[in-house]
Design a protein around this motif. Structure first.
Motif, PDB file in Angstrom:
ATOM      1  N   GLU A 110       0.805  -1.222   0.000  1.00  0.00           N
ATOM      2  CA  GLU A 110       0.000   0.000   0.000  1.00  0.00           C
ATOM      3  C   GLU A 110       0.838   1.272   0.000  1.00  0.00           C
ATOM      4  OE1 GLU A 110      -2.920   0.109   3.135  1.00  0.00           O
ATOM      5  OE2 GLU A 110      -3.876  -1.641   2.230  1.00  0.00           O
ATOM      6  N   VAL A 111       1.866   1.280   0.833  1.00  0.00           N
ATOM      7  CA  VAL A 111       2.670   2.500   0.976  1.00  0.00           C
ATOM      8  C   VAL A 111       3.398   2.802  -0.329  1.00  0.00           C
ATOM      9  CG1 VAL A 111       4.633   3.534   2.181  1.00  0.00           C
ATOM     10  CG2 VAL A 111       2.953   2.190   3.455  1.00  0.00           C
ATOM     11  N   LEU A 112       4.076   1.782  -0.853  1.00  0.00           N
ATOM     12  CA  LEU A 112       4.865   2.004  -2.071  1.00  0.00           C
ATOM     13  C   LEU A 112       3.990   2.334  -3.264  1.00  0.00           C
ATOM     14  CD1 LEU A 112       7.705  -0.679  -2.048  1.00  0.00           C
ATOM     15  CD2 LEU A 112       7.842   1.739  -1.481  1.00  0.00           C
ATOM     16  N   SER A 113       2.841   1.639  -3.366  1.00  0.00           N
ATOM     17  CA  SER A 113       2.052   1.835  -4.583  1.00  0.00           C
ATOM     18  C   SER A 113       1.388   3.209  -4.616  1.00  0.00           C
ATOM     19  CB  SER A 113       1.054   0.705  -4.806  1.00  0.00           C
ATOM     20  OG  SER A 113       0.373   0.428  -3.633  1.00  0.00           O
ATOM     21  N   SER A 114       1.367   3.907  -3.489  1.00  0.00           N
ATOM     22  CA  SER A 114       0.766   5.241  -3.544  1.00  0.00           C
ATOM     23  C   SER A 114       1.836   6.340  -3.457  1.00  0.00           C
ATOM     24  CB  SER A 114      -0.245   5.409  -2.408  1.00  0.00           C
ATOM     25  OG  SER A 114       0.405   5.233  -1.181  1.00  0.00           O
ATOM     26  N   ASP A 115       3.089   5.945  -3.605  1.00  0.00           N
ATOM     27  CA  ASP A 115       4.177   6.922  -3.504  1.00  0.00           C
ATOM     28  C   ASP A 115       4.806   7.158  -4.877  1.00  0.00           C
ATOM     29  OD1 ASP A 115       6.788   8.174  -2.963  1.00  0.00           O
ATOM     30  OD2 ASP A 115       6.312   7.730  -0.870  1.00  0.00           O
ATOM     31  N   LYS A 116       4.919   8.400  -5.255  1.00  0.00           N
ATOM     32  CA  LYS A 116       5.423   8.745  -6.593  1.00  0.00           C
ATOM     33  C   LYS A 116       6.895   8.378  -6.797  1.00  0.00           C
ATOM     34  CE  LYS A 116       1.865  10.730  -8.681  1.00  0.00           C
ATOM     35  NZ  LYS A 116       1.059   9.506  -8.526  1.00  0.00           N
ATOM     36  N   ARG A 117       7.606   8.155  -5.699  1.00  0.00           N
ATOM     37  CA  ARG A 117       9.033   7.824  -5.839  1.00  0.00           C
ATOM     38  C   ARG A 117       9.241   6.340  -6.122  1.00  0.00           C
ATOM     39  NH1 ARG A 117      10.534  10.174  -0.117  1.00  0.00           N
ATOM     40  NH2 ARG A 117       8.626   8.995   0.255  1.00  0.00           N
ATOM     41  N   ALA A 118       8.130   5.601  -6.081  1.00  0.00           N
ATOM     42  CA  ALA A 118       8.225   4.162  -6.347  1.00  0.00           C
ATOM     43  C   ALA A 118       7.307   3.802  -7.512  1.00  0.00           C
ATOM     44  CB  ALA A 118       7.830   3.377  -5.111  1.00  0.00           C
ATOM     45  N   TYR A 119       7.702   2.782  -8.243  1.00  0.00           N
ATOM     46  CA  TYR A 119       6.886   2.323  -9.365  1.00  0.00           C
ATOM     47  C   TYR A 119       6.730   0.807  -9.249  1.00  0.00           C
ATOM     48  CZ  TYR A 119       5.340   1.393 -14.086  1.00  0.00           C
ATOM     49  OH  TYR A 119       4.621   0.962 -15.157  1.00  0.00           O
ATOM     50  N   ILE A 120       5.501   0.352  -9.174  1.00  0.00           N
ATOM     51  CA  ILE A 120       5.264  -1.089  -8.996  1.00  0.00           C
ATOM     52  C   ILE A 120       4.551  -1.642 -10.212  1.00  0.00           C
ATOM     53  CG2 ILE A 120       4.118  -2.833  -7.575  1.00  0.00           C
ATOM     54  CD1 ILE A 120       4.495  -1.142  -5.211  1.00  0.00           C
ATOM     55  N   ARG A 121       5.082  -2.708 -10.732  1.00  0.00           N
ATOM     56  CA  ARG A 121       4.486  -3.305 -11.931  1.00  0.00           C
ATOM     57  C   ARG A 121       4.291  -4.802 -11.696  1.00  0.00           C
ATOM     58  NH1 ARG A 121       2.418  -1.350 -16.956  1.00  0.00           N
ATOM     59  NH2 ARG A 121       2.294  -3.194 -18.259  1.00  0.00           N
ATOM     60  N   PRO A 122       3.067  -5.304 -11.832  1.00  0.00           N
ATOM     61  CA  PRO A 122       2.851  -6.740 -11.633  1.00  0.00           C
ATOM     62  C   PRO A 122       3.530  -7.559 -12.718  1.00  0.00           C
ATOM     63  CG  PRO A 122       0.765  -5.565 -11.879  1.00  0.00           C
ATOM     64  CD  PRO A 122       1.852  -4.592 -12.189  1.00  0.00           C
ATOM     65  N   SER A 123       3.656  -8.838 -12.461  1.00  0.00           N
ATOM     66  CA  SER A 123       4.255  -9.749 -13.430  1.00  0.00           C
ATOM     67  C   SER A 123       3.435  -9.780 -14.712  1.00  0.00           C
ATOM     68  CB  SER A 123       4.278 -11.149 -12.822  1.00  0.00           C
ATOM     69  OG  SER A 123       4.748 -12.072 -13.758  1.00  0.00           O
ATOM     70  N   PRO A 124       4.110  -9.765 -15.865  1.00  0.00           N
ATOM     71  CA  PRO A 124       3.343  -9.893 -17.105  1.00  0.00           C
ATOM     72  C   PRO A 124       2.728 -11.283 -17.193  1.00  0.00           C
ATOM     73  CG  PRO A 124       5.699 -10.027 -17.548  1.00  0.00           C
ATOM     74  CD  PRO A 124       5.550  -9.706 -16.095  1.00  0.00           C
ATOM     75  N   ALA A 125       1.559 -11.371 -17.796  1.00  0.00           N
ATOM     76  CA  ALA A 125       0.948 -12.686 -17.977  1.00  0.00           C
ATOM     77  C   ALA A 125       1.676 -13.386 -19.113  1.00  0.00           C
ATOM     78  CB  ALA A 125      -0.529 -12.516 -18.315  1.00  0.00           C
ATOM     79  N   GLY A 126       1.813 -14.676 -19.007  1.00  0.00           N
ATOM     80  CA  GLY A 126       2.478 -15.379 -20.100  1.00  0.00           C
ATOM     81  C   GLY A 126       2.500 -16.859 -19.814  1.00  0.00           C
ATOM     82  N   THR A 127       2.651 -17.611 -20.863  1.00  0.00           N
ATOM     83  CA  THR A 127       2.615 -19.049 -20.670  1.00  0.00           C
ATOM     84  C   THR A 127       4.007 -19.624 -20.469  1.00  0.00           C
ATOM     85  OG1 THR A 127       2.536 -19.188 -23.053  1.00  0.00           O
ATOM     86  CG2 THR A 127       0.463 -19.542 -21.885  1.00  0.00           C
ATOM     87  N   THR A 128       5.006 -19.014 -21.090  1.00  0.00           N
ATOM     88  CA  THR A 128       6.341 -19.576 -20.928  1.00  0.00           C
ATOM     89  C   THR A 128       7.201 -18.668 -20.064  1.00  0.00           C
ATOM     90  OG1 THR A 128       7.349 -18.436 -22.796  1.00  0.00           O
ATOM     91  CG2 THR A 128       6.237 -20.515 -23.284  1.00  0.00           C
ATOM     92  N   GLY A 163      10.286 -18.189 -20.431  1.00  0.00           N
ATOM     93  CA  GLY A 163      11.154 -17.417 -21.332  1.00  0.00           C
ATOM     94  C   GLY A 163      10.499 -16.112 -21.745  1.00  0.00           C
ATOM     95  N   GLY A 164       9.212 -16.207 -22.102  1.00  0.00           N
ATOM     96  CA  GLY A 164       8.474 -15.020 -22.525  1.00  0.00           C
ATOM     97  C   GLY A 164       8.339 -14.021 -21.382  1.00  0.00           C
ATOM     98  N   VAL A 165       7.951 -14.536 -20.214  1.00  0.00           N
ATOM     99  CA  VAL A 165       7.738 -13.668 -19.054  1.00  0.00           C
ATOM    100  C   VAL A 165       9.038 -12.977 -18.649  1.00  0.00           C
ATOM    101  CG1 VAL A 165       7.160 -13.633 -16.590  1.00  0.00           C
ATOM    102  CG2 VAL A 165       5.757 -14.943 -18.176  1.00  0.00           C
ATOM    103  N   SER A 166      10.137 -13.737 -18.630  1.00  0.00           N
ATOM    104  CA  SER A 166      11.376 -13.123 -18.142  1.00  0.00           C
ATOM    105  C   SER A 166      11.952 -12.149 -19.171  1.00  0.00           C
ATOM    106  CB  SER A 166      12.397 -14.171 -17.713  1.00  0.00           C
ATOM    107  OG  SER A 166      12.724 -14.997 -18.778  1.00  0.00           O
ATOM    108  N   ALA A 167      11.752 -12.429 -20.460  1.00  0.00           N
ATOM    109  CA  ALA A 167      12.218 -11.484 -21.482  1.00  0.00           C
ATOM    110  C   ALA A 167      11.507 -10.143 -21.306  1.00  0.00           C
ATOM    111  CB  ALA A 167      11.954 -12.037 -22.879  1.00  0.00           C
ATOM    112  N   ARG A 168      10.203 -10.200 -21.036  1.00  0.00           N
ATOM    113  CA  ARG A 168       9.444  -8.954 -20.893  1.00  0.00           C
ATOM    114  C   ARG A 168       9.823  -8.228 -19.607  1.00  0.00           C
ATOM    115  NH1 ARG A 168       4.080 -12.008 -22.105  1.00  0.00           N
ATOM    116  NH2 ARG A 168       4.928 -13.122 -23.894  1.00  0.00           N
TER     117      ARG A 168
END
Ligand code: GDP
Length: 332
Positions: free
Chosen positions: A112-130, A132-137
């Motif tokens: 909660e704290v980080l996701s509402s702070d402009k000095r931090a940027y949080i990005r969820p894991s990309p969806a993917g089946t492999t 290799g694909g997920v880690s490349a992204r």
């Protein structure tokens, strides 16, 4: 069917990312995550444009089984870093996440704290089946964050499978969170993962747990001596902390900074990064070839016809594989 979203021009993505525009950064990451061919072309242009501005962050991988306290740790550790003036990005590699959007960082209320702070940027894991694909992204997202001015990148993963190797392959420092009082096997931690970490941190060292954590630290410190010292001259450290109270987090940050200093002095920082870049290219070659092979209509048809025979053992998998690859190459 995926609907094509409004896209910016390549230069607009590049400028926005370099100017630290969070909205454009998010859109650029969405662009590199897209599987549409037209998007991929644009994404390549953007990645090429931002590449000269990447590489300056400290990249830290964090792993540990669910419940070990990763998100609590990242929240507190991240808050400490941004209060010290850093800009922090938190990414994740979670190949098991279903495309529905469920992922280890999908639920933003976890931080909660980080996701509402402009000095931090949080990005969820990309969806993917492999993986290799997920880690490349995730790698590309990391570079975009760096170009956007984030100087510490935390990459979270769940400590139960192959994803650790992927995260190790894109970070400078790899931190394993563990609990006291439960055997490694009970915690589902594979020996290989302990061997690849630069620090083993026993979390939840607070209240009634503190003594057990100190005991576990001694035991692990002894056990780690049994492993061969690393080529880079670093001895994996064993620490205790409480992600909840914040106790011990400063010590962990100092250790990471000490590691970075040492690696930059002895040259292993650059050796590690350049090995990672070359591995990345090889992985991508593999990914491109496989993708092209499996999406070839002729191969798809042929595969669907012979798969049952291969499964039942009527034909040799080796010979069929060779025939299919031969057939594919002929058409190129
Ligand atoms: P994750 O699944 O690894 O991300 O773990 P969470 O951060 O969600 O934490 C799992 C549970 O452990 C939650 O109930 C937290 O409140 C608790 N927890 C996390 N860190 C600590 C800690 O340092 N000390 C104590 N006592 N509990 C903690």
């Amino acid at each position: 069917m995926l609907k094509k979203k409004n896209r910016l021009s390549g230069q607009a993505y590049i400028d926005g990312v370099l100017n630290g525009d969070r909205m454009v950064l998010s859109r650029a990451i969405t662009l590199v995550e897209s599987t549409l061919a037209t998007d991929q072309q644009l994404a390549e242009e953007v990645m090429e444009g931002i590449l000269p501005y990447t590489g300056k962050s400290i990249r830290i991988g964090i792993t540990g089984v669910p419940g070990v306290g990763k998100s609590t740790f990242i929240e507190r550790f991240g808050k400490m870093l941004i209060d010290q003036g850093h800009k922090l990005a938190v990414l994740a590699v979670d190949p098991s996440s279903p495309a529905s959007g469920g992922s280890i960082l999908g639920d933003k209320t976890r931080m909660e704290v980080l996701s509402s702070d402009k000095r931090a940027y949080i990005r969820p894991s990309p969806a993917g089946t492999t993986l290799g694909g997920v880690s490349a992204r995730t790698r590309e997202a990391m570079l975009l964050c760096e170009a956007s001015g984030y100087d510490v990148i935390l990459i979270e993963t769940v400590g139960v499978g192959q994803s650790e190797t992927a995260v190790k392959g894109m970070t400078d420092f790899f931190l394993l969170l563990m609990l006291a009082g439960a055997g490694d096997e009970l915690q589902g931690i594979k020996k290989g993962i302990i061997e690849m970490c630069d620090a083993l941190v026993i979390n939840k060292a607070d209240g009634e747990n503190l003594e057990a954590a100190k005991r576990a630290r001694r035991e692990y410190a002894n056990a780690l001596h049994l492993f061969a010292s690393k080529e880079n001259g670093w001895y994996p450290q064993v620490k205790i902390c409480s992600g909840l109270s914040g106790q011990g987090l400063d010590d962990i940050w100092q250790m990471i900074q000490g590691f970075m200093e040492k690696m930059k002095l002895n040259g292993f920082f650059e050796i590690n990064r350049s090995t990672q870049r070359s591995n990345w290219m090889h992985e991508h070659i593999q990914y491109l070839l496989e993708n092209k092979f499996y999406s070839d209509p002729k191969i798809k048809r042929e595969l669907s016809q012979i798969l049952e025979k291969v499964k039942s053992g009527d034909v040799s998998p080796i010979i069929k594989a060779k025939e299919l690859v031969g057939m594919f190459l002929q058409d190129q």
